[in-house]
Design an enzyme around this catalytic site. Structure first.
Site, PDB file in Angstrom:
ATOM      1  N   ASP A 189       0.834  -1.198   0.000  1.00  0.00           N
ATOM      2  CA  ASP A 189       0.000   0.000   0.000  1.00  0.00           C
ATOM      3  C   ASP A 189       0.872   1.252   0.000  1.00  0.00           C
ATOM      4  O   ASP A 189       1.115   1.870   1.025  1.00  0.00           O
ATOM      5  CB  ASP A 189      -0.990  -0.001   1.165  1.00  0.00           C
ATOM      6  N   HIS A 316      -9.980  -5.914   9.227  1.00  0.00           N
ATOM      7  CA  HIS A 316      -9.332  -6.935   8.397  1.00  0.00           C
ATOM      8  C   HIS A 316      -9.113  -8.252   9.133  1.00  0.00           C
ATOM      9  O   HIS A 316      -8.147  -8.974   8.855  1.00  0.00           O
ATOM     10  CB  HIS A 316      -8.008  -6.407   7.834  1.00  0.00           C
TER      11      HIS A 316
END
Length: 439
Positions: A189, A316
């Site tokens: 990311d 998550h």
């Protein structure tokens, strides 16, 4: 032992007003913060995105310059130009004096209506360890400098995930810049472009002051996928951030490995978003890569993933479980020392674990998805805190992994506390190769 840290009594800008503070503190407690200072540290507010742009007055000028390691004594210099230029780097150990040069190649890519500039890649070397080199890209007048990593221990890695490009990202980068790091490890990311390709350009400009001076070694996260219609996944990431995957026998830029400090540290960059099941190319590559390691000369083995295998944050939850089930046994058998992850926008350090239990011969799992992305912090934790989770906190920051010698390394996590870098967690680690009963 973990470092105890006094909490700052000065709240960061944007903290809740006094009448709301007690409610905030109670909320922090209920969300599962478990560190000694948690009840007097107030989560920082979000900060706006940064859009870095460059007024191009010279279409031949290099921009978005970054470097990466290629083997023991070479570096890849990557940069973008508006025009097609000679992909050549001139370099030497004195400012303005270039005793060597190397040539490479350039390419571009299209994404819907966007077409990138010319992406240039040149491998320079052989280079001396721990040496400052001055370099110039093509015929441009601007000079850059880089410092090569040490050829032996000690070596310091900066570790930061989920960077993005916000005000907090800038703070994190400022703290990393003064940390004295040799190599930056990024577990996925990067830009948070999410199909808006101009944001890749903005990110490249934002990180250039650091990434042009020290090697950045990265692996992909979910925000690098960028799958649209018939466009293949990872198009921008693979074009812009090329890693030395071929040298480790990998067939994909999405997973690879490399050695550092003269081979004393082996770093494995795994791909959480490409096939990893038993029998896949990545799985078979990992078996072969681990088999090549000689722990007599390489006492430290580190792995990076994006989606954490161990996570007590509600965010998550279990997203890394399929990969853990497929690959944890391989890392455990090879006695990997540390596994760094991102994805969860918070910090968490676990005990040595395997099969979800404490195991003195298992790796330490550390989540550092707290670089400063626009999505904000993940502050809701499972309560009560599982015993294998030793420290967790939802704050922006970065980590430093200082491998001191063949047996010991120092890990510290640095919180962005009101724009000041504060050590929030720290621990001395002993390599598994020197741990009785693990070999």
């Amino acid at each position: 032992m973990a470092t105890s840290t006094r909490c700052s009594r000065r709240p960061p800008r944007g903290a809740p007003s006094a009448p709301l503070l007690s409610l905030v503190l109670v909320g922090i407690f209920l969300l599962g913060c478990s560190v000694p200072h948690a009840l007097c540290y107030v989560r920082p507010p979000a900060r706006a995105n940064i859009a870095v742009s460059l007024a191009v007055t010279d279409i031949n000028a290099p921009q978005q310059v970054h470097i990466s390691m290629v083997g023991a004594d070479k570096m890849r210099v990557s940069w973008i130009t508006v025009a097609s230029v000679s992909s050549t780097v001139y370099y030497g150990t004195s400012p303005g004096v270039y005793t060597s040069s190397a040539s490479g190649s350039s390419s571009s890519y299209s994404f819907l209506t966007y077409t990138s500039g010319r992406i240039n890649n040149v491998v320079i070397g052989p280079l001396l360890p721990s040496t400052i080199y001055y370099y110039r890209c093509s015929n441009a007048t601007k000079e850059f400098s880089l410092k090569t990593p040490p050829g032996q221990l000690p070596i310091k890695f900066a570790v930061v995930g989920d960077l993005g490009q916000t005000g907090w990202t800038k703070t994190t980068l400022d703290h990393v810049a003064v940390s004295g790091y040799d190599v930056l490890l990024l577990p996925g990311d990067l830009s948070y472009a999410d199909n808006v390709q101009s944001l890749w350009d903005s990110f490249g400009l934002l990180v250039e002051p650091l990434a042009s001076q020290r090697p950045w070694m990265v692996t992909e996260g979910n925000h690098e996928i960028e799958k649209v219609s018939t466009i293949e996944s990872f198009r921008a990431y693979n074009a812009r951030w090329r890693m030395p995957y071929e040298l480790s026998g990998s067939s994909s830029n999405l997973y690879y490995s490399f050695d550092a400090a003269g081979g004393a540290v082996h770093v494995i960059m795994l791909g959480s978003y490409t096939d990893f099941a038993v029998g896949t190319a990545q799985y078979n590559w990992l078996i072969g890569d681990l088999a090549k390691i000689n722990r007599q000369t390489t006492p430290w083995v580190v792995a990076l993933i994006h989606a954490p295998w161990y996570n007590t944050n509600y965010a998550h939850q279990n997203e890394g479980e399929p990969m853990r089930l497929a690959m944890e046994g391989l890392l455990y058998k090879a006695r990997v020392d540390v596994v760094f992850a991102g994805h969860v926008h918070a910090y968490e350090r676990f005990d040595r674990v395997n099969l979800k239990k404490q195991d003195k011969c298992g790796p330490v799992h550390i989540t550092v998805g707290d670089g400063g992305n626009r999505e904000g912090l993940a502050s809701a934790y499972i309560s009560p805190k599982p015993a294998i989770s030793l420290f967790r906190e939802a704050s922006f920051g970065h980590g430093q992994f200082n491998v001191v010698n063949m047996t010991h390394a120092r890990w510290t996590w640095h919180r962005n506390s009101n724009d000041i870098s504060v050590v929030g967690d720290g621990v001395w680690l002993t390599s598994l190769f020197s741990t009785p009963g693990c070999f």
